[in-house]
Design an enzyme around this catalytic site. Sequence first.
Site, mmCIF file in Angstrom:
data_model
loop_
_atom_site.group_PDB
_atom_site.id
_atom_site.type_symbol
_atom_site.label_atom_id
_atom_site.label_comp_id
_atom_site.label_asym_id
_atom_site.label_seq_id
_atom_site.Cartn_x
_atom_site.Cartn_y
_atom_site.Cartn_z
ATOM 1 C CG HIS A 1 2.399 0.089 4.365
ATOM 2 N ND1 HIS A 1 2.099 -0.879 5.321
ATOM 3 C CD2 HIS A 1 1.297 0.679 4.196
ATOM 4 C CE1 HIS A 1 0.660 -0.652 5.624
ATOM 5 N NE2 HIS A 1 0.120 0.104 5.118
ATOM 6 C CG ASP B 1 -2.193 -1.062 1.199
ATOM 7 O OD1 ASP B 1 -2.051 -1.974 0.314
ATOM 8 O OD2 ASP B 1 -3.056 -0.870 2.014
#
Length: 333
Positions: free
Chosen positions: A286, A146
């Site tokens: 991430h 993400d």
Amino acid sequence: MSNRVETIFVVLAISVLVIGITATVVLTLCLRGNAALPDVDTTGAVSQSKTAELTSEPTLTTGTDTEYSDTETNANSKDTETTEDSAEITTAETEDTAETEKETEATEVTETETDVVTTAPEPSSVTLQNPTDVDPSLPMIALTFDDGPGNYTERLLDINVRATFYVVGTQARRFESTILRESNEGHEIGVHTENHYYLTKLDYDGIISEIVPLRTWLYSVTGTLPMTVRPPYGKTNETVLAASTNEEFILVRWSVDSLDWKTKNADMIYDEIMNNVFDGSIILCHDIHKTTVDAMETVIPALLEKGYQFVTVSELLSFREGGVTTGVVYKKK
């Protein structure tokens, strides 16, 4: 002649003596009787004396007044500097808060929050990208990243296993070449909204503005329309579900959180994934953190050794869900 002169001097002396005695008597009587003194121009002196008596401060000269005004100006200037410092501190605290909020995606969230719900058609099936070289009989996982692309995404791509990237619009436009590489190398690109806002705090039009323009832009760059959306912080409500149905995209959360946003430690990220992974896992990471990419250099070989296939989210849902539907949140537990 001599007698006349003497007489005049005597008379004058007596007169002076009488006048002096009379004046003394009159002054004494006035003082004893609180009579007013003769008019004397003492206004200025009395005024200054009275001012000093009432304020217990000396009368200020013009020069002192000017100096006092400068002191006030300096005080105001100091207040201004303090206000500016406070503004800087507030900004820093806001940025820290925003970063902290961005790093809370692991928390369990509810799908229903009070909000105005826009009427939507019935949920419908959506065809995801065709599975490629996946063996459905073998265990599979979907690595998801993400908030990117970022400075470390290219290094992550060099590891060369299939993944899904949920990109933020403000980042994607800065790293268009990375977006192209992700697409060309067979990774799935999903939408993580334009600005990473809480969708549950927006009305229907606000939700659409966070998703649709980014989907359109990604399609113009890659030639593939993103079909999956990961809502920031994993939060959804009925209005978000309605948008999913109207615009025909799939909402995806995660089933294993690497906690990379929290620990920022490659060894701890490795342990978190390896201790919780299972067949069909959607793993949250991430790619904006260097420590995450560091961890992937050991996590990926270890998962391959355990026999896991790396697939995209769409491939995972196609095999493990047998198809997907709009207006539903998938997290594969």
